[in-house]
Design a protein around this motif. Structure first.
Motif: not given
Lengths: 66, 66
Positions: A21-22, A25, A28, A54, B22, B56-57
């Motif tokens: 996810q990192a 983000e 993308p 990230a 996060a 969430d992220a």
């Protein structure tokens, strides 16, 4: 072109998801595959600086290319 | 004032660190404590929207206040 990096500190599926996810983000369009056994992350579509930033920000250890 | 939230998907210390980082990135002044056994995160210095967005992220599940 994909590049594989060594990432320390990932010990379970939650860690793998957090790393994915990192990177997603930060970049993308990237595709990310995590191999927990090898402590490796293979990324296509992000440059090394994005991946490092990230992973560092997510609390894991970026150890460079495998 | 601190608030405790239920967060699903944290199963190890790496997950706990990822969640802490996060939230810290979203709200640098916040203090964060993770309780893996309770699947809970206690945060001081960030509002609920910031905490939810960060969790969430990061790929974990924000389940609201405990």
């Amino acid at each position: 072109m994909s590049t594989t990096y060594r990432v320390s500190g990932m010990t379970c599926g939650g860690c793998a998801r957090a790393v994915s996810q990192a990177i997603a983000e930060a970049a993308p369009m990237a595709t990310v595959q995590v191999d927990l056994d090898r402590q490796a992350v293979t990324v296509d579509g992000a440059d090394e600086a994005q991946v490092k930033a990230a992973i560092d920000a997510a609390g894991f250890g970026f150890e460079g290319r495998v």
